[in-house]
Design a protein around this motif. Sequence first.
Motif, short mmCIF file in Angstrom:
data_model
loop_
_atom_site.label_atom_id
_atom_site.label_comp_id
_atom_site.label_asym_id
_atom_site.label_seq_id
_atom_site.Cartn_x
_atom_site.Cartn_y
_atom_site.Cartn_z
N PHE A 80 4.57 2.32 7.80
CA PHE A 80 4.36 3.65 7.23
C PHE A 80 5.41 4.65 7.70
CE2 PHE A 80 -0.54 3.05 6.69
CZ PHE A 80 -0.31 2.07 5.73
N GLY A 81 5.87 4.51 8.94
CA GLY A 81 6.87 5.42 9.48
C GLY A 81 6.43 6.87 9.36
N SER A 82 7.33 7.70 8.87
CA SER A 82 7.00 9.13 8.70
C SER A 82 6.47 9.44 7.31
CB SER A 82 8.25 9.97 8.97
OG SER A 82 9.29 9.58 8.07
N GLU A 83 6.43 8.44 6.43
CA GLU A 83 6.01 8.68 5.04
C GLU A 83 4.49 8.75 4.89
OE1 GLU A 83 8.31 6.19 2.18
OE2 GLU A 83 9.38 5.60 4.01
N PHE A 92 0.83 -1.20 0.00
CA PHE A 92 0.00 0.00 0.00
C PHE A 92 0.87 1.25 0.00
CE2 PHE A 92 -2.26 3.45 2.08
CZ PHE A 92 -3.42 3.49 1.34
N LYS A 93 1.86 1.28 0.88
CA LYS A 93 2.70 2.48 1.03
C LYS A 93 3.51 2.76 -0.24
CE LYS A 93 6.79 2.58 3.07
NZ LYS A 93 7.90 2.60 4.07
N GLU A 94 4.14 1.71 -0.78
CA GLU A 94 5.11 1.92 -1.86
C GLU A 94 4.48 1.99 -3.25
OE1 GLU A 94 8.14 -1.03 -1.52
OE2 GLU A 94 8.92 -0.19 0.37
N LYS A 95 3.33 1.34 -3.44
CA LYS A 95 2.82 1.22 -4.81
C LYS A 95 1.44 1.86 -5.03
CE LYS A 95 6.42 -1.16 -6.03
NZ LYS A 95 6.44 -2.57 -6.41
N ILE A 96 0.62 1.96 -3.99
CA ILE A 96 -0.75 2.43 -4.17
C ILE A 96 -0.94 3.87 -3.70
CG2 ILE A 96 -3.17 2.07 -3.45
CD1 ILE A 96 -2.49 -0.98 -3.49
N ALA A 97 -0.44 4.18 -2.51
CA ALA A 97 -0.64 5.53 -1.95
C ALA A 97 -0.11 6.61 -2.88
CB ALA A 97 0.02 5.63 -0.58
N CYS A 98 1.03 6.38 -3.49
CA CYS A 98 1.65 7.39 -4.35
C CYS A 98 0.83 7.67 -5.61
CB CYS A 98 3.07 6.98 -4.72
SG CYS A 98 3.21 5.34 -5.43
N VAL A 99 0.15 6.65 -6.13
CA VAL A 99 -0.66 6.82 -7.36
C VAL A 99 -1.81 7.80 -7.13
CG1 VAL A 99 -2.27 5.59 -8.89
CG2 VAL A 99 -0.05 4.60 -8.36
N LEU A 100 -2.36 7.80 -5.90
CA LEU A 100 -3.50 8.66 -5.57
C LEU A 100 -3.11 9.81 -4.63
CD1 LEU A 100 -6.15 5.83 -5.07
CD2 LEU A 100 -5.91 7.33 -7.06
N SER A 101 -1.82 10.03 -4.47
CA SER A 101 -1.30 11.09 -3.58
C SER A 101 -1.93 11.01 -2.19
CB SER A 101 -1.55 12.47 -4.20
OG SER A 101 -0.92 12.58 -5.45
N ILE A 102 -1.99 9.80 -1.66
CA ILE A 102 -2.57 9.57 -0.32
C ILE A 102 -1.49 9.83 0.73
CG2 ILE A 102 -3.44 7.78 1.25
CD1 ILE A 102 -4.70 6.49 -1.34
N SER A 103 -1.81 10.66 1.71
CA SER A 103 -0.84 10.98 2.76
C SER A 103 -1.27 10.46 4.13
CB SER A 103 -0.62 12.49 2.83
OG SER A 103 -1.86 13.16 3.02
N THR A 104 -2.54 10.03 4.26
CA THR A 104 -3.06 9.58 5.55
C THR A 104 -3.93 8.35 5.35
OG1 THR A 104 -3.18 11.89 6.28
CG2 THR A 104 -4.38 10.28 7.60
N ARG A 105 -3.84 7.42 6.29
CA ARG A 105 -4.77 6.28 6.27
C ARG A 105 -5.50 6.25 7.61
NH1 ARG A 105 -3.71 0.27 3.94
NH2 ARG A 105 -5.32 -0.85 5.09
N PHE A 106 -6.81 6.17 7.54
CA PHE A 106 -7.65 6.12 8.74
C PHE A 106 -8.05 4.68 9.03
CE2 PHE A 106 -8.11 10.54 7.55
CZ PHE A 106 -8.29 11.21 8.75
N VAL A 107 -7.99 4.31 10.31
CA VAL A 107 -8.48 3.01 10.76
C VAL A 107 -9.25 3.22 12.06
CG1 VAL A 107 -6.57 1.72 9.72
CG2 VAL A 107 -6.40 2.47 12.10
#
Length: 331
Positions: A277-280, A242-257
């Motif tokens: 996710f760390g700080s990214e 999710f972090k390396e391949k999907i979030a960047c495609v949609l410019s996602i900076s936050t994930r809510f759970v």
Amino acid sequence: MNIRRIWLDRDLTRKQQWSDFLINADLIPDDQLDYTIGIYDQEKLIGTGSTFRNILKCIAIDSSYQNENLLSQIVQALREELQEIGYQHYFLYTKPKTSKLFHSLGFTEIAATNELVFMEQGFPNFEDYLVDLKKHRRETKQNAAIVMNANPFTNGHLYLVTEAAKRSETVYLFVLSEERSLFDAKTRFELVQEGVRHLANVVVLPTREYMVSSATFPSYFLKDQAKASIAEVQAVLDATLFKEKIACVLSISTRFVGEEPFSAVTEIYNQAMKKTFGSELKLVVLPRKKIDGEAISATKVRALMEQENYAAIKSLVPPKTFEEIIKQKNK
């Protein structure tokens, strides 16, 4: 040398031999298997491989037979089995040190961690999925994601989405495509779409096999039966993808759970995301919405369905979900 099917549920002697063989190869014998084969030199097991749905797993070769081209024989036999039952797209877990061997057999890497490499072969593939995601991309900056099974979609889910929508320009809401739930994928997707229709900045998307699926995170669907150590390894892989391949495609900076007071496996997943996710990527954990002091959960709704307590369900779910539950009752 000959290839034979190993009936793990019927032949306990062969199962023990297979299990010992995998442990010697530094692999964990897996309970989630549909089909297993072995290559034998007379009665000595020298190679094995298995499938679960369209996933190739538990593949190992005796080190003293590494030059016998056994790997390609095992992979070909497993592919033929999958093609026989209608699959044209397969996934594979392997260790980083052996990924090159599978690359030479036509597999493409999707994501990798220190412990696992996740690969695929066939179409439609991960690149096709990313192309589809790009079609739904909005030109906003403060973007968030939520991934949910929604089995079924509850007022607790709605609360999580609403809170994320208040704090974000766009929320990409991914609904699991996996068919391992009481409510099928199409129904769950439609109930989520209907439930968030009034939230203009929420985009509902399918996960396909690339988020919390039998391919990326099979332990998620075992819940209390899953081994914590295996669940953690799979959770890290899923979070990495999710972090390396999907979030960047949609410019996602936050994930809510949502907070996880019920499922140990989901809590392992939340912790794995935080670490990976760390700080990214920012992970925001929201308290669960409660009614009469009790957290709303899809698990609770399903239990009430078993009890046919529809009056209690009504306050826990949106109107469309309640309609679907009554429809299922009358089937």
